[in-house]
Design a protein around this motif. Structure first.
Motif, PDB file in Angstrom:
ATOM      1  N   ASP A 149       1.206 107.140  17.153  1.00  0.00           N
ATOM      2  CA  ASP A 149       2.072 106.117  16.573  1.00  0.00           C
ATOM      3  C   ASP A 149       1.356 104.769  16.523  1.00  0.00           C
ATOM      4  N   VAL A 150       1.666 104.010  15.475  1.00  0.00           N
ATOM      5  CA  VAL A 150       1.102 102.671  15.291  1.00  0.00           C
ATOM      6  C   VAL A 150       2.141 101.647  15.740  1.00  0.00           C
ATOM      7  N   PHE A 151       1.713 100.741  16.637  1.00  0.00           N
ATOM      8  CA  PHE A 151       2.580  99.685  17.157  1.00  0.00           C
ATOM      9  C   PHE A 151       1.939  98.324  16.905  1.00  0.00           C
ATOM     10  N   LEU A 152       2.799  97.333  16.703  1.00  0.00           N
ATOM     11  CA  LEU A 152       2.385  95.935  16.690  1.00  0.00           C
ATOM     12  C   LEU A 152       3.058  95.233  17.856  1.00  0.00           C
ATOM     13  N   ARG A 153       2.275  94.439  18.582  1.00  0.00           N
ATOM     14  CA  ARG A 153       2.780  93.726  19.755  1.00  0.00           C
ATOM     15  C   ARG A 153       2.512  92.235  19.598  1.00  0.00           C
ATOM     16  N   PHE A 154       3.510  91.435  19.892  1.00  0.00           N
ATOM     17  CA  PHE A 154       3.393  89.976  19.813  1.00  0.00           C
ATOM     18  C   PHE A 154       2.513  89.467  20.949  1.00  0.00           C
ATOM     19  N   VAL A 155       1.570  88.593  20.625  1.00  0.00           N
ATOM     20  CA  VAL A 155       0.771  87.885  21.632  1.00  0.00           C
ATOM     21  C   VAL A 155       0.574  86.449  21.173  1.00  0.00           C
ATOM     22  N   ALA A 156       0.307  85.570  22.124  1.00  0.00           N
ATOM     23  CA  ALA A 156      -0.001  84.174  21.826  1.00  0.00           C
ATOM     24  C   ALA A 156      -1.482  83.943  22.058  1.00  0.00           C
ATOM     25  N   CYS A 157      -2.150  83.320  21.084  1.00  0.00           N
ATOM     26  CA  CYS A 157      -3.604  83.137  21.141  1.00  0.00           C
ATOM     27  C   CYS A 157      -3.951  81.645  21.229  1.00  0.00           C
ATOM     28  N   PRO A 158      -4.730  81.238  22.239  1.00  0.00           N
ATOM     29  CA  PRO A 158      -5.191  79.845  22.303  1.00  0.00           C
ATOM     30  C   PRO A 158      -6.059  79.508  21.096  1.00  0.00           C
ATOM     31  N   ARG A 159      -5.828  78.324  20.524  1.00  0.00           N
ATOM     32  CA  ARG A 159      -6.539  77.950  19.297  1.00  0.00           C
ATOM     33  C   ARG A 159      -7.349  76.670  19.412  1.00  0.00           C
ATOM     34  N   GLY A 160      -7.310  75.988  20.538  1.00  0.00           N
ATOM     35  CA  GLY A 160      -8.082  74.756  20.642  1.00  0.00           C
ATOM     36  C   GLY A 160      -8.051  74.208  22.057  1.00  0.00           C
ATOM     37  N   LEU A 161      -9.030  73.366  22.377  1.00  0.00           N
ATOM     38  CA  LEU A 161      -9.112  72.744  23.693  1.00  0.00           C
ATOM     39  C   LEU A 161      -9.074  71.230  23.552  1.00  0.00           C
ATOM     40  N   THR A 162      -8.498  70.602  24.530  1.00  0.00           N
ATOM     41  CA  THR A 162      -8.431  69.141  24.536  1.00  0.00           C
ATOM     42  C   THR A 162      -8.651  68.650  25.965  1.00  0.00           C
ATOM     43  N   PRO A 163      -9.247  67.440  26.150  1.00  0.00           N
ATOM     44  CA  PRO A 163      -9.449  66.938  27.514  1.00  0.00           C
ATOM     45  C   PRO A 163      -8.139  66.810  28.274  1.00  0.00           C
ATOM     46  N   ALA A 164      -8.175  67.154  29.556  1.00  0.00           N
ATOM     47  CA  ALA A 164      -6.988  67.089  30.402  1.00  0.00           C
ATOM     48  C   ALA A 164      -7.419  66.983  31.850  1.00  0.00           C
ATOM     49  N   PHE A 165      -6.498  66.546  32.697  1.00  0.00           N
ATOM     50  CA  PHE A 165      -6.783  66.541  34.119  1.00  0.00           C
ATOM     51  C   PHE A 165      -6.857  67.977  34.619  1.00  0.00           C
ATOM     52  N   ALA A 166      -7.730  68.250  35.542  1.00  0.00           N
ATOM     53  CA  ALA A 166      -7.848  69.585  36.093  1.00  0.00           C
ATOM     54  C   ALA A 166      -6.596  69.929  36.896  1.00  0.00           C
ATOM     55  N   SER A 167      -6.160  71.175  36.792  1.00  0.00           N
ATOM     56  CA  SER A 167      -5.011  71.635  37.551  1.00  0.00           C
ATOM     57  C   SER A 167      -5.477  72.535  38.685  1.00  0.00           C
ATOM     58  N   GLY A 168      -4.684  72.584  39.764  1.00  0.00           N
ATOM     59  CA  GLY A 168      -5.063  73.402  40.898  1.00  0.00           C
ATOM     60  C   GLY A 168      -5.955  72.638  41.857  1.00  0.00           C
ATOM     61  N   PRO A 169      -6.654  73.338  42.729  1.00  0.00           N
ATOM     62  CA  PRO A 169      -7.484  72.683  43.765  1.00  0.00           C
ATOM     63  C   PRO A 169      -8.827  72.224  43.216  1.00  0.00           C
ATOM     64  N   PHE A 170      -8.782  71.342  42.210  1.00  0.00           N
ATOM     65  CA  PHE A 170     -10.009  70.859  41.585  1.00  0.00           C
ATOM     66  C   PHE A 170      -9.979  69.329  41.543  1.00  0.00           C
ATOM     67  N   ASP A 171     -11.161  68.761  41.508  1.00  0.00           N
ATOM     68  CA  ASP A 171     -11.298  67.306  41.406  1.00  0.00           C
ATOM     69  C   ASP A 171     -12.269  67.028  40.271  1.00  0.00           C
ATOM     70  N   ALA A 172     -11.720  66.924  39.066  1.00  0.00           N
ATOM     71  CA  ALA A 172     -12.577  66.727  37.896  1.00  0.00           C
ATOM     72  C   ALA A 172     -11.813  65.940  36.854  1.00  0.00           C
ATOM     73  N   LEU A 173     -12.526  65.071  36.148  1.00  0.00           N
ATOM     74  CA  LEU A 173     -11.931  64.304  35.061  1.00  0.00           C
ATOM     75  C   LEU A 173     -12.392  64.780  33.698  1.00  0.00           C
ATOM     76  N   ASN A 174     -13.292  65.781  33.672  1.00  0.00           N
ATOM     77  CA  ASN A 174     -13.804  66.282  32.396  1.00  0.00           C
ATOM     78  C   ASN A 174     -13.300  67.685  32.105  1.00  0.00           C
ATOM     79  N   ALA A 175     -12.139  68.035  32.666  1.00  0.00           N
ATOM     80  CA  ALA A 175     -11.571  69.360  32.417  1.00  0.00           C
ATOM     81  C   ALA A 175     -10.943  69.395  31.017  1.00  0.00           C
ATOM     82  N   VAL A 176     -10.712  70.601  30.527  1.00  0.00           N
ATOM     83  CA  VAL A 176     -10.062  70.789  29.234  1.00  0.00           C
ATOM     84  C   VAL A 176      -8.918  71.774  29.399  1.00  0.00           C
ATOM     85  N   SER A 177      -7.998  71.712  28.450  1.00  0.00           N
ATOM     86  CA  SER A 177      -6.850  72.611  28.457  1.00  0.00           C
ATOM     87  C   SER A 177      -6.570  73.061  27.029  1.00  0.00           C
TER      88      SER A 177
END
Length: 317
Positions: A149-177
């Motif tokens: 059987d042939v199935f189609l499943r919905f997924v979300a795909c990242p399409r771009g990155l932009t500068p952002a503060f790092a999340s989690g246990p990180f200390d960086a100002l040049n992170a991207v999201s």
């Protein structure tokens, strides 16, 4: 051509959230979660409405075809199962689109499934009993075939990155999201095991009741559906059956988990949309050896969601 390269992210709509929207006030501090909640509210309301009005299935296009291998010429290429461009609604009410044809290389898929010993369990004699009446009447049916059987499943795909503060246990100002998510799809061809004459593994008809039934018994639901399907029944009987179908048509899983339809094997996401059944003829003595190059594609066992314009023309309006 190959399937789209996708990166699946956790979609809050899979939890079937209740309608809860953020409330804002002057001076309130906001973070990313507040904006995500705003999107989730609007997406979930739209999905609930689309799922209730149209159901899940094919809105337009998505014709599945078998393309034999071509060795020479401008159209040369490997043997493929091709899904043409189109629109569909999944079982959570999410709308997704194939803007161009997508293909699966059939021989590569066959070799991979044979290596996992999956083909023997999807091998059937007289496989024509597992396809629609239109497919049975439209082509010569193989005596033995692997059913997939042939199935189609919905997924979300990242399409771009932009500068952002790092999340989690990180200390960086040049992170991207990730800055954008595209509503995309995954294409799957799945061998079907354990099919029987009473368990065809095909989608229920639109509006069909599913167990458990809360307000009516299974016998009452079956009688209602029989009345709706009987064109010779009196108009008031069919009208009453239609009203009862609406009154008993609300379902929401208490734990937020989407129940599987009869078309969904355990390895397939319960929200995926069934779009076609494929019969691949095999040798009578060995289900892992294909017989010839012919492949039968049944496009008519899926659930169709015709638009109002198509329905108006069909009814003569």
């Amino acid at each position: 051509m190959n399937t789209a390269t996708t990166f699946s992210t956790v979609d809050p709509l899979t939890r079937q959230p209740l309608g809860e929207r953020p409330v804002y006030a002057t001076g309130m501090l906001l973070d990313a979660q507040d904006f995500l909640d705003e999107q989730t509210y609007h997406r979930s309301q739209l999905a609930r409405a689309l799922g209730a009005v149209a159901g899940s299935g094919t809105l337009a296009g998505l014709l599945v075809q078998h393309r034999p291998a071509v060795d020479t010429g401008p159209d040369r290429g490997p043997e493929e199962i091709q899904v043409n461009a189109g629109l569909a609604v999944d079982r959570l009410g999410r709308l997704f689109e194939l803007p161009r044809p997508a293909c699966l290389r059939l021989q590569r898929w066959w070799d991979a499934e044979a290596a996992r010993s999956n083909l023997q369990q999807a091998d059937y004699t007289t496989p024509g009993r597992f396809v629609s009446a239109r497919a049975q009447a439209g082509a010569a049916l193989p005596a033995r075939a692997v059913v997939a059987d042939v199935f189609l499943r919905f997924v979300a795909c990242p399409r771009g990155l932009t500068p952002a503060f790092a999340s989690g246990p990180f200390d960086a100002l040049n992170a991207v999201s990730v800055s954008r998510l595209r509503d995309a799809y995954e294409l799957h061809l799945v061998p079907r095991r354990n099919l029987t004459d009473t368990g065809l593994g095909l989608p229920l008809r639109a509006g069909a009741f599913t167990l458990p039934v809360d307000q009516e018994t299974a016998a009452e639901a079956l009688a209602r559906e029989a009345a709706m399907d009987d064109p010779s029944a009196a108009a008031d009987v069919r009208r009453a059956a239609l009203q009862d179908a609406v009154l008993n048509g609300y379902h929401r899983a208490g734990d937020g988990e989407l129940p599987r339809g009869p078309e969904h094997p355990p390895t397939v996401d319960a929200s995926a949309v069934f779009i076609a059944r494929v019969l691949i003829p095999v040798e009578p003595t060995d289900p892992t050896v294909r017989q010839g190059s012919a492949v039968l594609v049944d496009n008519h066992s899926r659930r169709f969601l015709p638009g109002l314009g198509v329905l108006a023309r069909w009814t003569g309006l």
